[in-house]
Structure formats: C-alpha cells, structure tokens
Design a protein around this motif. Structure first.
Motif, PDB file in Angstrom:
ATOM      1  N   THR A  33       7.784  16.276   9.775  1.00  0.00           N
ATOM      2  CA  THR A  33       8.118  15.466   8.599  1.00  0.00           C
ATOM      3  C   THR A  33       7.584  16.085   7.312  1.00  0.00           C
ATOM      4  O   THR A  33       7.643  15.445   6.257  1.00  0.00           O
ATOM      5  CB  THR A  33       7.569  14.031   8.747  1.00  0.00           C
ATOM      6  N   LEU A  34       7.102  17.318   7.397  1.00  0.00           N
ATOM      7  CA  LEU A  34       6.514  17.959   6.217  1.00  0.00           C
ATOM      8  C   LEU A  34       7.509  18.898   5.538  1.00  0.00           C
ATOM      9  O   LEU A  34       8.020  19.829   6.163  1.00  0.00           O
ATOM     10  CB  LEU A  34       5.269  18.762   6.604  1.00  0.00           C
ATOM     11  N   PRO A  35       7.769  18.694   4.249  1.00  0.00           N
ATOM     12  CA  PRO A  35       8.582  19.653   3.500  1.00  0.00           C
ATOM     13  C   PRO A  35       7.811  20.960   3.321  1.00  0.00           C
ATOM     14  O   PRO A  35       6.599  21.015   3.575  1.00  0.00           O
ATOM     15  CB  PRO A  35       8.818  18.944   2.160  1.00  0.00           C
ATOM     16  N   LYS A  60       0.838  -1.195   0.000  1.00  0.00           N
ATOM     17  CA  LYS A  60       0.000   0.000   0.000  1.00  0.00           C
ATOM     18  C   LYS A  60       0.871   1.242   0.000  1.00  0.00           C
ATOM     19  O   LYS A  60       1.836   1.347   0.757  1.00  0.00           O
ATOM     20  CB  LYS A  60      -0.910  -0.005   1.230  1.00  0.00           C
ATOM     21  N   TRP A  61       0.528   2.202  -0.865  1.00  0.00           N
ATOM     22  CA  TRP A  61       1.293   3.443  -0.927  1.00  0.00           C
ATOM     23  C   TRP A  61       1.100   4.247   0.354  1.00  0.00           C
ATOM     24  O   TRP A  61      -0.005   4.365   0.877  1.00  0.00           O
ATOM     25  CB  TRP A  61       0.839   4.264  -2.129  1.00  0.00           C
ATOM     26  N   VAL A  62       2.213   4.780   0.859  1.00  0.00           N
ATOM     27  CA  VAL A  62       2.194   5.571   2.082  1.00  0.00           C
ATOM     28  C   VAL A  62       2.851   6.917   1.787  1.00  0.00           C
ATOM     29  O   VAL A  62       3.932   6.961   1.189  1.00  0.00           O
ATOM     30  CB  VAL A  62       2.954   4.859   3.218  1.00  0.00           C
ATOM     31  N   PRO A  63       2.230   8.040   2.160  1.00  0.00           N
ATOM     32  CA  PRO A  63       2.864   9.340   1.948  1.00  0.00           C
ATOM     33  C   PRO A  63       4.217   9.408   2.648  1.00  0.00           C
ATOM     34  O   PRO A  63       4.409   8.821   3.712  1.00  0.00           O
ATOM     35  CB  PRO A  63       1.867  10.325   2.579  1.00  0.00           C
ATOM     36  N   SER A  64       5.148  10.140   2.052  1.00  0.00           N
ATOM     37  CA  SER A  64       6.509  10.201   2.593  1.00  0.00           C
ATOM     38  C   SER A  64       6.544  10.734   4.021  1.00  0.00           C
ATOM     39  O   SER A  64       7.379  10.321   4.827  1.00  0.00           O
ATOM     40  CB  SER A  64       7.382  11.082   1.689  1.00  0.00           C
ATOM     41  N   TYR A  65       5.613  11.627   4.353  1.00  0.00           N
ATOM     42  CA  TYR A  65       5.624  12.211   5.691  1.00  0.00           C
ATOM     43  C   TYR A  65       5.122  11.240   6.759  1.00  0.00           C
ATOM     44  O   TYR A  65       5.307  11.473   7.959  1.00  0.00           O
ATOM     45  CB  TYR A  65       4.806  13.508   5.731  1.00  0.00           C
ATOM     46  N   LEU A  66       4.463  10.164   6.347  1.00  0.00           N
ATOM     47  CA  LEU A  66       4.019   9.147   7.304  1.00  0.00           C
ATOM     48  C   LEU A  66       4.965   7.948   7.374  1.00  0.00           C
ATOM     49  O   LEU A  66       4.937   7.194   8.348  1.00  0.00           O
ATOM     50  CB  LEU A  66       2.617   8.658   6.939  1.00  0.00           C
ATOM     51  N   SER A  67       5.797   7.791   6.364  1.00  0.00           N
ATOM     52  CA  SER A  67       6.695   6.633   6.319  1.00  0.00           C
ATOM     53  C   SER A  67       7.572   6.493   7.554  1.00  0.00           C
ATOM     54  O   SER A  67       7.764   5.376   8.052  1.00  0.00           O
ATOM     55  CB  SER A  67       7.567   6.701   5.063  1.00  0.00           C
ATOM     56  N   HIS A 104      12.454  24.793   9.134  1.00  0.00           N
ATOM     57  CA  HIS A 104      11.923  25.941   8.401  1.00  0.00           C
ATOM     58  C   HIS A 104      12.433  27.230   9.037  1.00  0.00           C
ATOM     59  O   HIS A 104      12.491  27.347  10.270  1.00  0.00           O
ATOM     60  CB  HIS A 104      10.396  25.910   8.405  1.00  0.00           C
ATOM     61  N   HIS A 105      12.797  28.160   8.211  1.00  0.00           N
ATOM     62  CA  HIS A 105      13.335  29.436   8.665  1.00  0.00           C
ATOM     63  C   HIS A 105      12.285  30.191   9.477  1.00  0.00           C
ATOM     64  O   HIS A 105      11.165  30.421   8.995  1.00  0.00           O
ATOM     65  CB  HIS A 105      13.743  30.254   7.438  1.00  0.00           C
TER      66      HIS A 105
END
Length: 227
Positions: free
Chosen positions: A129-131, A6-13, A169-170
C-alpha cells in the motif's frame, strides 16, 4: 458536537476499511486467501537463512510468518514484529510465542522502530500500500537496520494491482535501489506472476549460509519509479 475522526495515513486506510466492513482473519489483513500468504512465506524461506537469526517482521499482522516458520522447524533466535492495528496486535500477542516481541509501531512514520538489532529485516505484504516515495524510504531505513539480510516482497506489475490503494514497482528500479544501497540482491519471481521477492545480502554477511534462489525472469514491466 460530533466526535472528531482521527487522521489515518493513506497506506493504513485499506486495513481499517476492511475491518469496518467486517472482514476477519486474513481478509482483514488484505490477503485474498491463505495460499497467497503461504507462497510468499515460502519465497522468503527460500531467499535467505532464517533459522537461528534475529528476525524483524515489519508489518507482521498476527505473526503468521513466525507460526509458519515454527511449524516447519525453522526456529529463529528471536522474533520482533512491528504492527500498528490494535486488534491485530492483540491477535499476535495472544499466540504466546517464545522469544517473540510484538511492538506497536508504524515503520513508515517511525523508521527508528526498525532498529531492534535484527539480523534479517522482513517485509511480507506490508509494502503493497506504499507509493514510491514511502516504499523506497522504508527499504532504505530497513537496510540500515538489518544486520545481515533485507528480504521483502512487492507487486512488480499491474497484474495484481487491481485496487486503487495497491502500488506496484518496476523490478529493475527496485533492484537498482538495492544495489545503490550497497547490497547484493537476488530475485525470486517463480511463485506468482506480478509478485516479486528480493533478498539483499549485507556486505560481509556469511556467504556460506546463503540459500539458493530461482533465477530472475524477464518481463515487460511498464512502470518507472525513483528513490
């Protein structure tokens, strides 16, 4: 045939990877220890009034923030927690807190789930974990959903961003975003170098209930961002 992954968003991986490694408790939620969680809870409490307010904890984990508040006699009118990981949802619901609802939702892909009528929308550790694009999108959606306050912490320098899945983040860029949204941001960086808590008051929110927050510190953040 092998079962499809199952695909998992990168921020949850990172959270799923931690569980697959056998991490439990706070470590499964990517907290290094209880102290790291506690000092961020304290900063949130310092930042704005929470007692008697309707709270939304986006990325609530096990609803530890609600337990922290109740232990200190800070009783919200109602608490809604958004969480996506099934085991963590079960852990939060097992606590059986009154006036508490735990909702299975991904606030990044489902920003409409933030619309629960909350006075205060809170992110505690759940933005790390969020860009930048997803980070600022989440803040914008939360600002729309918040009735009085938006309160969040984030990594404000690479000091604490040692893992490739952590994003910092700045601070000045984040503050500019908050002002562009139309809020009055306050900064607390007093508790840990490299982490920052910002509380943004909605125009028209009761000034008499505002809680004092430490003055901002100046440091040489080196990252730029946009929203």
């Amino acid at each position: 045939m092998p079962k499809a992954t199952k695909w998992v968003p990168s921020y949850l991986s990172p959270y799923l990877d931690a569980r697959q490694r056998g991490a439990k408790g706070l470590h499964a939620l990517l907290w290094p220890d209880g102290e790291a969680q506690r000092i961020r809870f304290e900063a949130i409490v310092r930042s704005c009034p929470l007692a008697g307010q309707r709270l939304l904890d986006a990325g609530c984990g096990r609803a530890d923030l609600l337990g922290y508040l109740l232990d200190r006699g800070i009783v919200p009118a109602h608490y809604t927690g958004l969480e996506l990981l099934p085991a963590t949802i079960r852990a939060a619901r097992r606590k059986g807190y009154e006036r508490c609802r735990i909702v299975a939702a991904d606030f990044v892909r489902e920003p409409e789930k933030l619309q629960v009528g909350a006075d205060v929308v809170i992110f505690c550790g759940s933005l790390n974990t969020l860009p930048p694009p997803q980070f600022y999108h989440a803040l914008g959606a939360a600002w729309v959903a918040a009735g009085r306050w938006l309160v969040f912490n984030f990594l404000s320098s690479p000091l604490l961003g040692g893992e490739e899945w952590l994003f910092w983040h700045h601070r000045e860029t984040v503050l500019a975003c908050c002002r562009a949204l139309g809020g009055e941001p306050r900064v607390d960086e007093s508790y840990m170098n490299g982490d920052c808590t910002i509380a943004v008051r909605k125009p028209g929110a009761d000034r008499a209930t505002a809680a004092p927050v430490s003055r901002p510190h100046s440091r040489g953040e080196r990252q730029s961002g946009s929203w």
